[in-house]
Design a protein around this motif. Structure first.
Motif, PDB file in Angstrom:
ATOM      1  N   GLY A 188       0.790  -1.226   0.000  1.00  7.43           N
ATOM      2  CA  GLY A 188       0.000   0.000   0.000  1.00  7.43           C
ATOM      3  C   GLY A 188       0.818   1.270   0.000  1.00  7.43           C
ATOM      4  O   GLY A 188       0.285   2.360  -0.251  1.00  7.43           O
ATOM      5  N   VAL A 189       2.118   1.168   0.270  1.00  4.83           N
ATOM      6  CA  VAL A 189       2.981   2.352   0.311  1.00  4.83           C
ATOM      7  C   VAL A 189       3.464   2.675  -1.101  1.00  4.83           C
ATOM      8  O   VAL A 189       3.998   1.806  -1.803  1.00  4.83           O
ATOM      9  N   GLU A 190       3.229   3.904  -1.540  1.00  5.09           N
ATOM     10  CA  GLU A 190       3.741   4.342  -2.837  1.00  5.09           C
ATOM     11  C   GLU A 190       5.260   4.499  -2.747  1.00  5.09           C
ATOM     12  O   GLU A 190       5.781   5.025  -1.757  1.00  5.09           O
ATOM     13  N   VAL A 191       5.953   4.061  -3.776  1.00  2.73           N
ATOM     14  CA  VAL A 191       7.408   4.192  -3.818  1.00  2.73           C
ATOM     15  C   VAL A 191       7.798   4.986  -5.063  1.00  2.73           C
ATOM     16  O   VAL A 191       7.493   4.584  -6.183  1.00  2.73           O
ATOM     17  N   HIS A 192       8.435   6.125  -4.850  1.00  2.01           N
ATOM     18  CA  HIS A 192       8.895   6.975  -5.953  1.00  2.01           C
ATOM     19  C   HIS A 192      10.419   7.010  -5.932  1.00  2.01           C
ATOM     20  O   HIS A 192      11.021   7.353  -4.908  1.00  2.01           O
ATOM     21  N   ILE A 193      11.033   6.663  -7.050  1.00  2.96           N
ATOM     22  CA  ILE A 193      12.494   6.582  -7.148  1.00  2.96           C
ATOM     23  C   ILE A 193      12.969   7.575  -8.195  1.00  2.96           C
ATOM     24  O   ILE A 193      12.455   7.608  -9.317  1.00  2.96           O
TER      25      ILE A 193
END
Length: 305
Positions: A119-124
């Motif tokens: 559920g956690v958005e991950v932006h790289i």
């Protein structure tokens, strides 16, 4: 302090005219001019003055630009954090890394993290090492993974960085280059045309630092790219020399499309660092990601070897 008027002044200074500030802020020109004049009168100061057909900053106006830039940058960051709270109810993990980190290390860690925290958005984001440090300090990232360029984290009571592991930097050329697989001096190698990343990239900063310490003129950068893959491709095509991490160079060296140049006396150690805010100042899922990285370092070492 009237921050609204200071914002008007800031955008007039930034754009160079009341007209352009008016277009950007969607506020009429007379309203902007009147509010700035009133602010100047109320505080007995002068921020702008007419010169010819335009406006120029006074000495005080010029001094205010940098603090105002920081102020409104922080305001934007606060706004983004509030938006993220509404848009990503389970959290948003913002990871920045240099090319080495985002191409070799972070993909595996991010995948393992998402398997546990779907559920956690991950932006790289990929940036150079200097920009990675800056984004962490400016609260634009939660985790930064980068190569050591000798710049400490500001506000050491809020931030910390830890070494993950070390590799080394290598001088590399195409197989047909005259120095291919040779032992040469630093003076000889830096006389060649160089292909490097932009200023702020770790390898470039380390090479120039070595030149300063050894009192040797730095190389001339004949080709500059914002990406490391483009740098490697240009070297493989037969032009010039580059100075790159062994993690990045190793696959090309094994395929025989790049070769190493041995340059004695050059310190080539490259520390890979992980920077975060201290635990009390970050969400728990950030701490979980950091723990996952440390628990899976051996996996990445197998890949590196």
């Amino acid at each position: 302090m009237n921050l609204h008027v200071l914002r008007l002044f800031y955008y007039v200074a930034l754009t160079g005219s009341v007209t352009k500030a008016s277009e950007k802020l969607h506020i009429s020109q007379p309203a902007i001019s009147a509010q700035i004049r009133k602010f100047e009168k109320d505080n007995d100061i002068k921020l702008l003055q007419v010169q010819g057909r335009g406006l120029v900053l006074t000495s005080l106006g010029n001094k205010l630009i940098k603090p105002l830039e920081k102020l409104f940058t922080i305001e934007e960051q606060v706004r983004n954090l509030i938006e993220d709270y509404h848009n990503y109810p389970e959290g948003k993990l913002r990871i920045v890394g240099n090319y080495l980190a985002t191409s070799v290390l972070i993909p595996k860690w991010a995948s393992l993290f998402k398997q546990q925290f779907s559920g956690v958005e991950v932006h790289i984001s990929t940036v150079n090492s200097l920009n990675a440090i800056e984004k962490l300090i400016n609260f634009e990232a939660d985790v930064a993974i980068y190569s050591d360029i000798g710049v400490p984290l500001a506000d050491s009571d809020l931030f910390e960085c830890r070494e993950l592991f070390r590799d080394e930097y290598l001088f590399v050329v195409a197989p047909g280059h005259k120095y291919s697989s040779q032992v040469v001096s630093l003076e000889e190698i830096i006389a060649e045309p160089f292909i490097m990343r932009e200023e702020g990239s770790a390898a470039r900063e380390r090479l120039f630092q070595q030149c300063r310490e050894l009192k040797v003129s730095p190389p001339k950068i004949e080709l500059q790219f914002n990406g490391l893959n483009e740098t490697i491709q240009a070297v493989m095509a037969g032009y010039g020399v580059s100075f790159v991490s062994s993690l990045i160079a190793e696959p090309s060296l094994k395929r025989g499309v790049l070769t190493k140049v041995d340059v004695p006396g050059v310190s080539s150690a490259n520390s890979i660092l992980l920077g975060t805010r201290i635990r009390e100042h970050q969400e728990e899922f950030v701490n979980e990601f950091v723990s996952l990285v440390y628990n899976n370092l051996n996996i990445n070492k197998l890949f590196i070897s």
